[in-house]
Design an enzyme around this catalytic site. Structure first.
Site, PDB file in Angstrom:
ATOM      1  N   HIS A 158      -4.728  -1.825  -3.854  1.00 29.20           N
ATOM      2  CA  HIS A 158      -6.463  -1.735  -3.949  1.00 29.20           C
ATOM      3  C   HIS A 158      -6.668  -1.587  -5.266  1.00 29.20           C
ATOM      4  CE1 HIS A 158      -4.732  -1.146  -0.549  1.00 29.20           C
ATOM      5  NE2 HIS A 158      -4.291  -0.100   0.121  1.00 29.20           N
ATOM      6  N   SER A 188       1.089  -0.591  -0.035  1.00 32.01           N
ATOM      7  CA  SER A 188       0.457   0.253   0.486  1.00 32.01           C
ATOM      8  C   SER A 188       0.785   1.196  -0.076  1.00 32.01           C
ATOM      9  CB  SER A 188      -0.818  -0.278   0.882  1.00 32.01           C
ATOM     10  OG  SER A 188      -2.032   1.199   1.462  1.00 32.01           O
TER      11      SER A 188
END
Length: 220
Positions: free
Chosen positions: A151, A115
């Site tokens: 994501h 991330s």
């Protein structure tokens, strides 16, 4: 994919194996998560009994080591967790970690993360650092050219925003990864795409906007 307690995530194990060492040294950072002690303790639990020497670096409320540069440059792997990439880069620059991590990259230390810990190595990406509405982040370390979008499959706003930001020139073209997928670069060259769950994919997105699905190897 949730990793069972006491098990090292496949992406971290992959990074450790890249060193070719029987017991590599790995330092974990969670600056993006405000150095949450629960995350750090969770990492020690995961690595208990694993053939690796784990350490951690925190910067809140102050560094937990006298010389962060000495600690980081003595590692075989540096892994960066998720959270606010914008806050993380600001704090890193105050403490000189931007310079130190560039030295680590040039020295051949494996740099990894998830991330925010993936976006940071690039020029920029998509982030919720500034609030619940996703925005562009354009102040990455720039070790890798272009942008990165994590994501990609799990947050509905990521894909259209990434396309729009590349189309209008806010972000350079780059790599987007579904949850569970990751990009492996050797120096600044894309080597392969990996995944810890079936069906997780990675994509190259370029101005145009053209999205190309990339061949991804399942680690399972």
């Amino acid at each position: 994919m949730r990793v069972p307690d006491g098990q090292v995530p496949a992406h971290m194990d992959y990074a450790l194996r890249l060193t070719g060492l029987p017991e590599p040294r790995i330092c974990v950072l969670n600056t993006a998560g405000g150095d949450d002690p629960r995350w750090i303790l969770g990492m020690y639990d995961r690595f208990a009994g694993h053939p690796a020497k784990l350490s951690h670096l925190v910067l809140f409320p102050m560094p937990n080591v006298a010389d962060p540069e000495d600690v980081l440059l003595s590692q075989d792997v540096i892994f960066v967790g998720g959270g606010s990439v914008a806050n993380m880069l600001a704090v890193w620059r105050v403490h000189g970690l931007d310079r130190i991590l560039r030295k680590a990259w040039q020295a051949g230390i494996v740099l990894a993360g998830s991330s925010a810990g993936g976006i940071c190595w690039f020029e920029g990406g998509t982030t919720d650092s500034f609030g619940p509405e996703l925005r562009a982040f354009t102040d990455g370390l720039g070790l890798l050219a272009g942008s990165y979008c994590p994501h990609y499959d799990s947050e509905p706003g990521r894909r259209p925003l990434y396309h729009r930001l590349i189309a209008d020139g806010t972000l350079a073209g780059g790599i987007a990864c579904d949850n569970g997928a990751a990009a492996h670069f050797t120096d600044d060259t894309l080597t392969e795409l990996i995944a810890d769950r079936p069906g997780a994919s990675a994509y190259r997105v370029v101005p145009g906007v053209t999205e190309t699905r990339l061949a991804t190897r399942f680690l399972g």
